[in-house]
Design a protein around this motif. Structure first.
Motif, PDB file in Angstrom:
ATOM      1  N   TYR A 198     -44.541 -14.415  41.363  1.00 12.89           N
ATOM      2  CA  TYR A 198     -43.780 -13.236  41.784  1.00 12.89           C
ATOM      3  C   TYR A 198     -42.477 -13.662  42.466  1.00 12.89           C
ATOM      4  O   TYR A 198     -41.410 -13.121  42.189  1.00 12.89           O
ATOM      5  N   TYR A 199     -42.598 -14.633  43.343  1.00 11.30           N
ATOM      6  CA  TYR A 199     -41.411 -15.180  44.000  1.00 11.30           C
ATOM      7  C   TYR A 199     -40.481 -15.847  42.978  1.00 11.30           C
ATOM      8  O   TYR A 199     -39.271 -15.619  42.958  1.00 11.30           O
ATOM      9  N   LYS A 200     -41.074 -16.666  42.112  1.00 11.07           N
ATOM     10  CA  LYS A 200     -40.281 -17.422  41.138  1.00 11.07           C
ATOM     11  C   LYS A 200     -39.545 -16.497  40.171  1.00 11.07           C
ATOM     12  O   LYS A 200     -38.438 -16.804  39.721  1.00 11.07           O
ATOM     13  N   GLN A 201     -40.144 -15.356  39.846  1.00 11.64           N
ATOM     14  CA  GLN A 201     -39.513 -14.420  38.932  1.00 11.64           C
ATOM     15  C   GLN A 201     -38.161 -13.956  39.478  1.00 11.64           C
ATOM     16  O   GLN A 201     -37.185 -13.811  38.739  1.00 11.64           O
ATOM     17  N   ARG A 202     -38.090 -13.743  40.787  1.00 11.79           N
ATOM     18  CA  ARG A 202     -36.835 -13.317  41.419  1.00 11.79           C
ATOM     19  C   ARG A 202     -35.918 -14.510  41.677  1.00 11.79           C
ATOM     20  O   ARG A 202     -34.711 -14.426  41.477  1.00 11.79           O
ATOM     21  N   ARG A 203     -36.513 -15.585  42.149  1.00 15.39           N
ATOM     22  CA  ARG A 203     -35.698 -16.743  42.540  1.00 15.39           C
ATOM     23  C   ARG A 203     -34.922 -17.322  41.362  1.00 15.39           C
ATOM     24  O   ARG A 203     -33.762 -17.734  41.502  1.00 15.39           O
ATOM     25  N   GLU A 204     -35.542 -17.355  40.190  1.00 13.67           N
ATOM     26  CA  GLU A 204     -34.892 -17.948  39.022  1.00 13.67           C
ATOM     27  C   GLU A 204     -33.696 -17.129  38.542  1.00 13.67           C
ATOM     28  O   GLU A 204     -32.851 -17.646  37.810  1.00 13.67           O
ATOM     29  N   LYS A 205     -33.610 -15.880  38.952  1.00 15.14           N
ATOM     30  CA  LYS A 205     -32.487 -15.033  38.566  1.00 15.14           C
ATOM     31  C   LYS A 205     -31.512 -14.806  39.714  1.00 15.14           C
ATOM     32  O   LYS A 205     -30.728 -13.866  39.703  1.00 15.14           O
ATOM     33  N   THR A 206     -31.575 -15.698  40.702  1.00 19.14           N
ATOM     34  CA  THR A 206     -30.743 -15.566  41.894  1.00 19.14           C
ATOM     35  C   THR A 206     -29.657 -16.630  41.923  1.00 19.14           C
ATOM     36  O   THR A 206     -29.926 -17.812  41.702  1.00 19.14           O
ATOM     37  N   PHE A 207     -28.431 -16.202  42.202  1.00 19.11           N
ATOM     38  CA  PHE A 207     -27.273 -17.083  42.324  1.00 19.11           C
ATOM     39  C   PHE A 207     -26.825 -17.054  43.775  1.00 19.11           C
ATOM     40  O   PHE A 207     -26.638 -15.977  44.361  1.00 19.11           O
ATOM     41  N   LEU A 208     -26.647 -18.233  44.362  1.00 16.75           N
ATOM     42  CA  LEU A 208     -26.333 -18.321  45.785  1.00 16.75           C
ATOM     43  C   LEU A 208     -24.948 -18.922  46.003  1.00 16.75           C
ATOM     44  O   LEU A 208     -24.646 -20.013  45.507  1.00 16.75           O
ATOM     45  N   VAL A 209     -24.125 -18.196  46.748  1.00 17.10           N
ATOM     46  CA  VAL A 209     -22.808 -18.686  47.145  1.00 17.10           C
ATOM     47  C   VAL A 209     -22.855 -18.965  48.639  1.00 17.10           C
ATOM     48  O   VAL A 209     -22.930 -18.043  49.460  1.00 17.10           O
ATOM     49  N   GLY A 210     -22.849 -20.234  49.005  1.00 16.72           N
ATOM     50  CA  GLY A 210     -22.907 -20.602  50.412  1.00 16.72           C
ATOM     51  C   GLY A 210     -21.528 -20.642  51.031  1.00 16.72           C
ATOM     52  O   GLY A 210     -20.511 -20.764  50.340  1.00 16.72           O
ATOM     53  N   VAL A 211     -21.474 -20.534  52.352  1.00 15.72           N
ATOM     54  CA  VAL A 211     -20.200 -20.627  53.074  1.00 15.72           C
ATOM     55  C   VAL A 211     -20.410 -21.442  54.341  1.00 15.72           C
ATOM     56  O   VAL A 211     -21.393 -21.277  55.057  1.00 15.72           O
ATOM     57  N   ASP A 212     -19.506 -22.382  54.577  1.00 14.50           N
ATOM     58  CA  ASP A 212     -19.564 -23.194  55.784  1.00 14.50           C
ATOM     59  C   ASP A 212     -19.163 -22.364  56.999  1.00 14.50           C
ATOM     60  O   ASP A 212     -18.237 -21.553  56.932  1.00 14.50           O
ATOM     61  N   CYS A 213     -19.857 -22.566  58.108  1.00 15.35           N
ATOM     62  CA  CYS A 213     -19.521 -21.894  59.366  1.00 15.35           C
ATOM     63  C   CYS A 213     -18.571 -22.789  60.165  1.00 15.35           C
ATOM     64  O   CYS A 213     -18.984 -23.837  60.665  1.00 15.35           O
ATOM     65  N   ILE A 214     -17.334 -22.374  60.285  1.00 17.27           N
ATOM     66  CA  ILE A 214     -16.391 -23.172  61.069  1.00 17.27           C
ATOM     67  C   ILE A 214     -16.379 -22.734  62.537  1.00 17.27           C
ATOM     68  O   ILE A 214     -15.809 -23.406  63.386  1.00 17.27           O
ATOM     69  N   ILE A 215     -16.997 -21.584  62.831  1.00 19.13           N
ATOM     70  CA  ILE A 215     -17.173 -21.109  64.199  1.00 19.13           C
ATOM     71  C   ILE A 215     -18.655 -20.808  64.376  1.00 19.13           C
ATOM     72  O   ILE A 215     -19.243 -20.121  63.550  1.00 19.13           O
ATOM     73  N   PRO A 216     -19.299 -21.313  65.424  1.00 18.42           N
ATOM     74  CA  PRO A 216     -20.742 -21.114  65.579  1.00 18.42           C
ATOM     75  C   PRO A 216     -21.116 -19.663  65.849  1.00 18.42           C
ATOM     76  O   PRO A 216     -20.343 -18.893  66.428  1.00 18.42           O
ATOM     77  N   CYS A 217     -22.314 -19.285  65.427  1.00 19.60           N
ATOM     78  CA  CYS A 217     -22.839 -17.952  65.693  1.00 19.60           C
ATOM     79  C   CYS A 217     -23.206 -17.819  67.172  1.00 19.60           C
ATOM     80  O   CYS A 217     -23.418 -18.811  67.861  1.00 19.60           O
ATOM     81  N   LYS A 218     -23.349 -16.607  67.613  1.00 20.79           N
ATOM     82  CA  LYS A 218     -23.611 -16.318  69.026  1.00 20.79           C
ATOM     83  C   LYS A 218     -24.854 -17.018  69.540  1.00 20.79           C
ATOM     84  O   LYS A 218     -24.815 -17.704  70.560  1.00 20.79           O
ATOM     85  N   ASN A 219     -25.985 -16.834  68.867  1.00 25.46           N
ATOM     86  CA  ASN A 219     -27.251 -17.413  69.331  1.00 25.46           C
ATOM     87  C   ASN A 219     -27.721 -18.593  68.483  1.00 25.46           C
ATOM     88  O   ASN A 219     -28.834 -19.075  68.660  1.00 25.46           O
ATOM     89  N   GLY A 220     -26.891 -19.040  67.564  1.00 29.01           N
ATOM     90  CA  GLY A 220     -27.312 -20.087  66.647  1.00 29.01           C
ATOM     91  C   GLY A 220     -27.448 -21.450  67.293  1.00 29.01           C
ATOM     92  O   GLY A 220     -26.738 -21.782  68.241  1.00 29.01           O
ATOM     93  N   PHE A 221     -28.376 -22.238  66.774  1.00 31.60           N
ATOM     94  CA  PHE A 221     -28.522 -23.636  67.193  1.00 31.60           C
ATOM     95  C   PHE A 221     -28.913 -24.477  65.981  1.00 31.60           C
ATOM     96  O   PHE A 221     -29.758 -25.360  66.050  1.00 31.60           O
TER      97      PHE A 221
END
Length: 342
Positions: free
Chosen positions: A113-136
């Protein structure tokens, strides 16, 4: 980025998004009237310019459905009901959420069920040049720059005539790039990229007691009494497990045939290990009957060496969403400080 990778430059993201939209339904982060960020299929393509906020949820629900039908029984045979997944693209996914997808890809490696969706998913990543508020994320080795677990990576450039760098990670990503006829970046871009990465990492404020708290949990050095005191503040609302991009607990339920539905069905839906009945056995025994045991179990799953050895990384990617939603003020950063002071 590696020194020998082909990197391209863009003055505008519009053409790239249009090329992706020809093949996929594009989801991106948008802001609603309450200024809450969420994933939507009707954005403007520029949403990830805002580098200090994450959407409240990750793409998890588009891959691991919150509730879904697994199969039906018509009285004679069981019929599997795989989802009719459509091609979908997520535009501007941060490094922490990509690390979470890498984690759940392993967890659901054999799940059709997971694989059925994942195989049809395209991911565009973006680098964070400024950190998020609560991120670590730098503490959990999940960011702030994308480590390649996507199809395309966009890097925002702070200054210069070309504000975006772009590279392909997969063949699907390279096919999109080939259709655009982009110019390659001249040599010398690596130094600026590495400087930006170091600057973003250094800008992420991670207090000493946060680091100390993580170490205490990793080595199981937090006393049961401390866990019980912390658990008093847990309302079992399941907000943290709902927004956590790596939480993958679920329960299944059979629903018998009825006058309205001639077939019996079997469904699964999200569950939470912070609920009292999560581990309760048919005999009545409950190994996590006390709230402190449940809170400890949750965080030991996120920061336990056993699970890190199995999955290749911790179960926490440092997104900080649990701090945003926890009404008991025992999200990640708050909890680390609490255990380090105990």
């Amino acid at each position: 980025m590696k020194a020998n990778e082909e990197v391209y430059q863009l003055s505008s993201l519009d053409g790239l998004k249009r090329a992706i939209a020809q093949q996929y339904t594009v989801y991106e982060v948008t802001e609603d009237s309450s200024e809450t960020l969420h994933w939507s299929d009707d954005g403007d393509g520029q949403s990830f310019r805002e580098q200090t906020k994450l959407p409240l949820t990750s793409p998890k629900a588009w891959l691991f459905a919150e509730k879904e039908l697994l199969y039906i029984f018509d009285g004679q045979r069981f019929v599997e009901t795989l989802p009719e997944a459509s091609p979908q693209a997520f535009w501007g996914v941060r490094a922490c959420d990509l690390a979470a997808i890498a984690y759940t890809d392993q967890f659901f490696a054999d799940d059709p069920y997971y694989k059925q969706r994942r195989e049809k998913t395209f991911l565009v990543g973006v680098d964070c040049i400024i950190p998020c508020k609560n991120g670590f994320c730098s503490l959990t080795q999940s960011g702030p720059f994308v480590d390649g677990y996507c199809d395309l990576v966009i890097h925002p450039v702070e200054n210069g005539n070309k504000p975006w760098l772009l590279r392909a990670v997969t063949e699907k990503g390279q096919e999109i790039l080939n259709s655009l006829g982009l110019d390659k970046v001249p040599s010398g871009w690596q130094d600026n990229y590495l400087q930006a990465k170091e600057k973003a990492t250094q800008a992420m404020l991670i207090e000493d007691n946060v680091r100390a708290g993580v170490e205490l949990i990793v080595h199981d050095s937090v006393s049961d009494q401390t866990w019980e005191k912390i658990a008093v503040q847990c309302t079992a609302c399941t907000g943290c497990t709902s927004v956590c991009p790596t939480c993958s607990c679920y329960v299944t339920e059979s629903q018998p045939a009825s006058e309205e539905n001639a077939s019996a069905t079997h469904v699964r839906y999200w569950d939470s290990c912070l609920l009292e009945g999560f581990q309760k056995e048919a005999s009545g025994h409950n190994p996590t009957a006390e709230a402190g045991q449940r809170v400890k179990r949750f965080w030991r799953h996120k920061f336990g060496e056993r699970y890190k050895s199995e999955m290749g990384r911790w179960g926490c990617v440092g997104c900080g969403r649990c701090d945003d939603v926890c009404v008991g003020v025992i999200g990640a950063r708050s909890l680390f400080k609490r255990v380090s002071d105990s």
